[in-house]
Enzyme design. Structure first.
Site, mmCIF file in Angstrom:
data_model
loop_
_atom_site.group_PDB
_atom_site.id
_atom_site.type_symbol
_atom_site.label_atom_id
_atom_site.label_comp_id
_atom_site.label_asym_id
_atom_site.label_seq_id
_atom_site.Cartn_x
_atom_site.Cartn_y
_atom_site.Cartn_z
ATOM 1 N N HIS A 34 6.406 -5.215 12.292
ATOM 2 C CA HIS A 34 5.787 -3.896 12.108
ATOM 3 C C HIS A 34 5.496 -3.250 13.466
ATOM 4 O O HIS A 34 4.439 -2.677 13.699
ATOM 5 C CB HIS A 34 4.506 -4.016 11.275
ATOM 6 C CG HIS A 34 4.059 -2.705 10.664
ATOM 7 N ND1 HIS A 34 3.088 -1.917 11.224
ATOM 8 C CD2 HIS A 34 4.467 -2.064 9.542
ATOM 9 C CE1 HIS A 34 2.906 -0.849 10.484
ATOM 10 N NE2 HIS A 34 3.740 -0.907 9.454
ATOM 11 N N ASP A 63 6.116 4.328 4.942
ATOM 12 C CA ASP A 63 7.026 3.352 5.544
ATOM 13 C C ASP A 63 7.090 2.053 4.751
ATOM 14 O O ASP A 63 7.874 1.161 5.085
ATOM 15 C CB ASP A 63 6.642 3.084 7.002
ATOM 16 C CG ASP A 63 5.202 2.623 7.178
ATOM 17 O OD1 ASP A 63 4.323 3.171 6.492
ATOM 18 O OD2 ASP A 63 4.945 1.725 8.002
ATOM 19 N N HIS A 78 0.847 -1.196 0.000
ATOM 20 C CA HIS A 78 0.000 0.000 0.000
ATOM 21 C C HIS A 78 0.881 1.245 0.000
ATOM 22 O O HIS A 78 2.103 1.154 0.178
ATOM 23 C CB HIS A 78 -0.953 0.002 1.195
ATOM 24 C CG HIS A 78 -0.270 0.075 2.536
ATOM 25 N ND1 HIS A 78 0.585 -0.898 2.995
ATOM 26 C CD2 HIS A 78 -0.346 1.013 3.533
ATOM 27 C CE1 HIS A 78 1.011 -0.579 4.214
ATOM 28 N NE2 HIS A 78 0.475 0.583 4.542
#
Length: 304
Positions: free
Chosen positions: A271, A67, A63
């Site tokens: 993450h 980051d 996406h």
């Protein structure tokens, strides 16, 4: 030669820190490289881990949050300076072309290699890429903007020839390829020699699922059921559950619950939010639900 390895280049979330880099991974499948996401610092991590830039031909972007893609312009430029000539394919939501094309036009006019965009629908599970070794499928995720994970499914390998049996039945060399692919052998006198007498089965094909970024989404379970390894984001601990819901992220416990319901073989969580210095609570929370779990770390190499 790596059979099926996953290199963790970065496992942090939105803010790059001195402790954790932004999201990026490399899959090495028998010396062919496939990148997933490309946060800031990705090419430096490739240098540190001695990963050869020349073997990278496909990049999969989940996406368009920085980051996960701010490392792309620098990487594309570096590939040009290294003299790359072969095509590079970037897979991702349609916004990826909107983001990168002006950069290519401004900074990369004279690159010696073409960049092709394969635009995918992040709301559908579809076959994104296929080559001789691998099939890659998109996995619809639940995030603030269009986002998808990816399932990397190794294709079945050819069976292993039993040399002694091939010699015993005097199988012609021209038949070996067909026998590896499952054919029986018929001798000159008409006797059928079953394939199972001539070959040993190859190793079971491996599957790896990458799911980041996403809120808790049990609807992905049919797409990842039984995978050999699941990477699932765990941005927060349960103590920050409200924040995870607000930002459409998952907690370590929720990632473990997905792994348990999908009956995956192994789980790795990553993450991590920059607010956490100590990641021990992540592992403790996840192991209360699913025992075969590890924390992602920069520089880690996982073999399937």
């Amino acid at each position: 030669m790596a059979d099926f390895d996953i290199h963790i280049l970065g496992c942090g979330s939105a803010l790059p820190t001195t402790r954790r880099q932004n999201a990026s991974q490399i899959i090495d499948l028998r010396d062919k490289l496939y990148m997933i996401d490309c946060g800031e610092g990705t090419q430096l991590q490739m240098r540190r881990m001695r990963i050869r830039f020349s073997r990278l031909n496909h990049i999969f972007i989940t996406h368009l949050h920085g980051d996960h893609c701010f490392g792309l312009p620098g990487l594309l430029s570096t590939l040009g300076m290294l003299g790359r000539q072969g095509e590079l394919v970037i897979h991702g939501p349609k916004e990826i072309e909107t983001y990168l094309q002006p950069i290519l036009d401004l900074f990369c006019k004279n690159m010696g290699y073409p960049v092709r965009f394969n635009l995918i629908d992040p709301y559908q599970q579809t076959l994104v890429m296929e080559d001789r070794s691998l099939q890659v499928y998109s996995i619809p995720l639940k995030h603030r903007i269009p986002c998808c994970g990816y399932l990397f499914a190794e294709k079945p390998k050819e069976a292993h020839i039993i040399r002694e049996m091939i010699d015993f039945y005097q199988v012609p060399v021209r038949m070996i390829k067909d026998i590896k692919q499952g054919a029986d052998y018929i001798t000159p006198d008409g006797t059928v020699v079953l394939n199972s007498r001539l070959t040993r089965p190859s190793a079971t094909p491996k599957r790896y699922a990458y799911c980041s970024d996403t809120a808790y989404a049990p609807e992905i379970i049919p797409f990842i059921e039984g995978v050999d390894l699941l990477y699932h984001e765990a941005t927060f601990c349960e103590s920050d559950l409200a924040r995870s819901k607000e930002t459409y992220h998952s907690t370590a416990r929720q990632a473990a619950e997905i792994a348990r319901l999908a009956q995956v073989k192994r789980l790795i969580i990553g993450h991590f939010s920059a607010r956490y210095n100590d990641l021990t609570p992540f592992l403790d929370e996840a192991r209360q639900v699913f025992t075969e779990v590890s924390l992602a770390e920069e520089g880690m190499v996982l073999s399937l």
